[in-house]
Design an enzyme around this catalytic site. Structure first.
Site, PDB file in Angstrom:
ATOM      1  N   LEU A  41      48.482  -2.609   3.290  1.00 40.10           N
ATOM      2  CA  LEU A  41      48.878  -3.439   4.423  1.00 40.10           C
ATOM      3  C   LEU A  41      48.213  -4.798   4.307  1.00 40.10           C
ATOM      4  O   LEU A  41      46.995  -4.912   4.399  1.00 40.10           O
ATOM      5  CB  LEU A  41      48.505  -2.763   5.737  1.00 40.10           C
ATOM      6  CG  LEU A  41      49.607  -3.040   6.739  1.00 40.10           C
ATOM      7  CD1 LEU A  41      50.099  -1.777   7.357  1.00 40.10           C
ATOM      8  CD2 LEU A  41      49.148  -4.000   7.768  1.00 40.10           C
ATOM      9  N   ASP A  42      49.020  -5.788   4.026  1.00 34.51           N
ATOM     10  CA  ASP A  42      48.523  -7.146   3.831  1.00 34.51           C
ATOM     11  C   ASP A  42      48.787  -7.963   5.087  1.00 34.51           C
ATOM     12  O   ASP A  42      49.886  -7.913   5.654  1.00 34.51           O
ATOM     13  CB  ASP A  42      49.239  -7.780   2.638  1.00 34.51           C
ATOM     14  CG  ASP A  42      48.898  -9.244   2.506  1.00 34.51           C
ATOM     15  OD1 ASP A  42      47.739  -9.553   2.196  1.00 34.51           O
ATOM     16  OD2 ASP A  42      49.786 -10.084   2.757  1.00 34.51           O
ATOM     17  N   GLU A  64      43.195  -1.447  -2.027  1.00 31.93           N
ATOM     18  CA  GLU A  64      42.239  -2.250  -1.265  1.00 31.93           C
ATOM     19  C   GLU A  64      41.363  -1.344  -0.400  1.00 31.93           C
ATOM     20  O   GLU A  64      40.205  -1.660  -0.140  1.00 31.93           O
ATOM     21  CB  GLU A  64      42.984  -3.241  -0.355  1.00 31.93           C
ATOM     22  CG  GLU A  64      42.030  -4.148   0.397  1.00 31.93           C
ATOM     23  CD  GLU A  64      42.690  -5.031   1.440  1.00 31.93           C
ATOM     24  OE1 GLU A  64      43.824  -4.760   1.842  1.00 31.93           O
ATOM     25  OE2 GLU A  64      42.034  -6.011   1.841  1.00 31.93           O
ATOM     26  N   GLU A  65      41.914  -0.232   0.023  1.00 32.51           N
ATOM     27  CA  GLU A  65      41.222   0.623   0.982  1.00 32.51           C
ATOM     28  C   GLU A  65      40.255   1.624   0.354  1.00 32.51           C
ATOM     29  O   GLU A  65      39.616   2.380   1.077  1.00 32.51           O
ATOM     30  CB  GLU A  65      42.243   1.368   1.857  1.00 32.51           C
ATOM     31  CG  GLU A  65      43.208   0.465   2.608  1.00 32.51           C
ATOM     32  CD  GLU A  65      42.519  -0.522   3.551  1.00 32.51           C
ATOM     33  OE1 GLU A  65      41.424  -0.211   4.051  1.00 32.51           O
ATOM     34  OE2 GLU A  65      43.073  -1.616   3.758  1.00 32.51           O
ATOM     35  N   ASP A 120      48.778  13.718  12.284  1.00 37.73           N
ATOM     36  CA  ASP A 120      47.520  13.079  11.894  1.00 37.73           C
ATOM     37  C   ASP A 120      46.847  12.465  13.115  1.00 37.73           C
ATOM     38  O   ASP A 120      47.503  12.091  14.072  1.00 37.73           O
ATOM     39  CB  ASP A 120      47.778  11.928  10.897  1.00 37.73           C
ATOM     40  CG  ASP A 120      48.505  12.418   9.663  1.00 37.73           C
ATOM     41  OD1 ASP A 120      48.226  13.539   9.242  1.00 37.73           O
ATOM     42  OD2 ASP A 120      49.347  11.656   9.158  1.00 37.73           O
ATOM     43  N   GLU A 170      46.668  -8.213  -5.031  1.00 39.57           N
ATOM     44  CA  GLU A 170      47.331  -9.266  -4.258  1.00 39.57           C
ATOM     45  C   GLU A 170      47.973 -10.289  -5.207  1.00 39.57           C
ATOM     46  O   GLU A 170      49.183 -10.500  -5.187  1.00 39.57           O
ATOM     47  CB  GLU A 170      46.347  -9.937  -3.286  1.00 39.57           C
ATOM     48  CG  GLU A 170      45.943  -8.984  -2.160  1.00 39.57           C
ATOM     49  CD  GLU A 170      45.029  -9.578  -1.107  1.00 39.57           C
ATOM     50  OE1 GLU A 170      45.232  -9.312   0.080  1.00 39.57           O
ATOM     51  OE2 GLU A 170      44.065 -10.287  -1.473  1.00 39.57           O
ATOM     52  N   ASP A 220      48.005  -3.100  -2.213  1.00 36.96           N
ATOM     53  CA  ASP A 220      47.440  -3.555  -0.940  1.00 36.96           C
ATOM     54  C   ASP A 220      48.375  -2.929   0.100  1.00 36.96           C
ATOM     55  O   ASP A 220      49.467  -3.445   0.341  1.00 36.96           O
ATOM     56  CB  ASP A 220      47.464  -5.094  -0.862  1.00 36.96           C
ATOM     57  CG  ASP A 220      46.907  -5.616   0.451  1.00 36.96           C
ATOM     58  OD1 ASP A 220      46.642  -4.805   1.359  1.00 36.96           O
ATOM     59  OD2 ASP A 220      46.750  -6.855   0.568  1.00 36.96           O
ATOM     60  N   ASP A 228      46.130  -0.155   8.629  1.00 41.13           N
ATOM     61  CA  ASP A 228      45.978  -0.328   7.175  1.00 41.13           C
ATOM     62  C   ASP A 228      45.484   0.952   6.508  1.00 41.13           C
ATOM     63  O   ASP A 228      45.846   1.253   5.379  1.00 41.13           O
ATOM     64  CB  ASP A 228      45.142  -1.551   6.762  1.00 41.13           C
ATOM     65  CG  ASP A 228      44.010  -1.864   7.689  1.00 41.13           C
ATOM     66  OD1 ASP A 228      43.666  -1.000   8.516  1.00 41.13           O
ATOM     67  OD2 ASP A 228      43.462  -2.966   7.570  1.00 41.13           O
TER      68      ASP A 228
HETATM   69  P1  AHG Z   1      44.432  -8.200   4.051  1.00 40.26           P
HETATM   70  O1  AHG Z   1      45.018  -8.100   5.407  1.00 40.26           O
HETATM   71  O2  AHG Z   1      45.108  -7.270   3.060  1.00 40.26           O
HETATM   72  O3  AHG Z   1      42.931  -8.073   4.012  1.00 40.26           O
HETATM   73  O4  AHG Z   1      44.792  -9.631   3.426  1.00 40.26           O
HETATM   74  C1  AHG Z   1      44.577 -10.808   4.185  1.00 40.26           C
HETATM   75  C2  AHG Z   1      44.746 -11.981   3.274  1.00 40.26           C
HETATM   76  C3  AHG Z   1      46.160 -12.503   3.129  1.00 40.26           C
HETATM   77  O5  AHG Z   1      47.172 -11.743   3.630  1.00 40.26           O
HETATM   78  C4  AHG Z   1      46.154 -13.814   3.851  1.00 40.26           C
HETATM   79  O6  AHG Z   1      46.961 -14.748   3.233  1.00 40.26           O
HETATM   80  C5  AHG Z   1      44.724 -14.210   3.857  1.00 40.26           C
HETATM   81  O7  AHG Z   1      43.986 -13.038   3.804  1.00 40.26           O
HETATM   82  C6  AHG Z   1      44.387 -14.985   5.083  1.00 40.26           C
HETATM   83  O8  AHG Z   1      43.078 -15.356   5.015  1.00 40.26           O
HETATM   84  P2  AHG Z   1      42.470 -16.431   6.043  1.00 40.26           P
HETATM   85  O9  AHG Z   1      42.455 -15.747   7.371  1.00 40.26           O
HETATM   86  O10 AHG Z   1      41.106 -16.715   5.489  1.00 40.26           O
HETATM   87  O11 AHG Z   1      43.380 -17.630   6.017  1.00 40.26           O
HETATM   88 MN    MN Z   2      45.958  -8.526   1.556  1.00 38.25          MN
HETATM   89 MN    MN Z   3      45.287  -5.161   3.127  1.00 36.57          MN
END
Ligand code: AHG
Ligand code: MN
Ligand code: MN
Length: 330
Positions: free
Chosen positions: A121-122, A100-101, A71, A278, A119, A77
């Site tokens: 990749l969180d 999410e994607e 790939d 989430e 989700d 993510d």
């Molecule tokens: P993602 O990476 O899936 O978009 O999720 C991010 C989320 C979560 O993991 C985290 O607790 C929160 O966003 C953090 O947000 P802030 O940077 O606003 O604290």
């Molecule tokens: Mn997340």
């Molecule tokens: Mn994510």
């Protein structure tokens, strides 16, 4: 139900064996749900490999290089989404995927009986700085008959309808934690064997705790009740811990006792976190471990989603801490 199946399996039991042994605990006692969990575990091993190479991917990315699977190099993510989608498509047990994607749900056009919300990749802002990240997943049974078009009622299900849910934490070690509604079990990845093995049987969240996890940067925009609760935590000299990866913050609080808060704010009246991929999974795990999850007014698992990417304020963790916070909210 066979009595022998209730015998607790020892630490070190491989995930596959554990799932097989506990199969009849699943609501519909189907081998398909077991297979689905195995598909998720397999995809997470592939993602784990990519996560471990994250620094290299970053270096190699601009060269337009190809990875071993052939790939084009992708943001992690997006790559994780591809890995999970591929595993679930091949597996055939899931008929639809909420991620999410992707803007709308993905119809996998098969006879699968399950719907997955993920989700992939969180905590993606933590990838570049070598800090723990995760994957969150929820599994639902489709409501309408197999072979008919997928309907809103298959997709927009309440968290209380989850048949299984969990997360993978790519941390100092990689762990998979899941519940199928009969308690919570945690498995640690053993890289030399390529297997998840049972390391945390029947996980219980301490009833009370001293850790509070919140991004206080938004303090001035928080509701009064949240400010009061944070003052209470500070008066009590509780411990502030915030990684910024929901999975990692949640996991620490599950083990040690604590509360994770992402409140509504003047800037984001519905909060930031997404109900369907989430909050719901972690709320299910928390409750199964003896903890609690609320949006401040309602039990998270009772919220009827109206859209795929709906947000919810999120208070999750040790039962007494969540109840204390809830009591101070209007
Ligand atoms: P993602 O990476 O899936 O978009 O999720 C991010 C989320 C979560 O993991 C985290 O607790 C929160 O966003 C953090 O947000 P802030 O940077 O606003 O604290
Ligand atoms: Mn997340
Ligand atoms: Mn994510």
């Amino acid at each position: 139900m066979m009595e022998s199946s209730r015998i607790a399996l020892p630490i070190g039991t491989a995930l596959d064996r554990f799932i097989k042994n506990n199969q009849e605990q699943f609501q519909y006692a189907s081998g398909e749900l077991s297979q689905l969990l195995r598909d998720i575990a397999l995809a997470s091993k592939v993602v784990n490999r990519e996560v471990n190479k994250a620094g290299l991917i970053d270096i190699m990315g601009p060269m337009g290089s190809m990875n071993t699977a052939g790939d084009q190099q992708q943001k992690l993510d997006v790559l994780a989404n591809i890995r999970f989608t591929r595993a679930l498509t091949k597996g055939g047990e899931a008929c639809a995927l909420i991620s999410e994607e992707t803007e709308s749900f993905v119809d996998l056009n098969n006879e699968g009986k399950y719907v997955i919300a993920i989700d992939p990749l969180d905590g993606s802002s933590n990838i570049d700085v070598n800090v723990s990240i995760g994957t969150i997943f929820s599994i639902y049974r489709r409501k309408t008959p197999v072979g008919t078009p997928i309907q809103d009622e298959d997709i927009l299900q309440k968290g209380s309808e989850q048949v299984a849910a969990g997360y993978v934490l790519y941390g100092s070690s990689t762990m998979l934690v899941y519940t199928a509604g009969h308690g919570v079990n945690g498995f640690t990845y053993e890289p030399s064997l390529g297997e998840y093995v049972l390391s945390h049987p029947d996980m219980k969240m301490p009833e009370d705790g001293k850790i509070f996890s919140v991004n206080e940067g938004g303090y001035h925009t928080f509701p009064e009740g949240v400010k009061k609760y944070l003052s209470y935590c500070k008066e009590k000299q509780f411990v502030g811990r915030y990684i910024g990866s929901l999975v990692a913050d949640f996991h620490r609080n599950l083990l040690k006792g604590g509360i994770y808060i992402y409140p509504a704010s003047a800037k984001a009246p519905e909060g930031k976190l997404r109900l369907m991929y989430e909050c719901n999974a972690l709320a299910f795990v928390a409750e199964q471990a003896g903890g609690k999850a609320t949006d401040g007014k309602r039990r998270i698992l009772d919220i009827q989603p109206k859209s795929l990417h709906q947000r919810a304020p999120f208070f999750v963790g040790s039962k007494q801490m969540v109840e204390m916070a809830e009591g101070l909210l209007d």
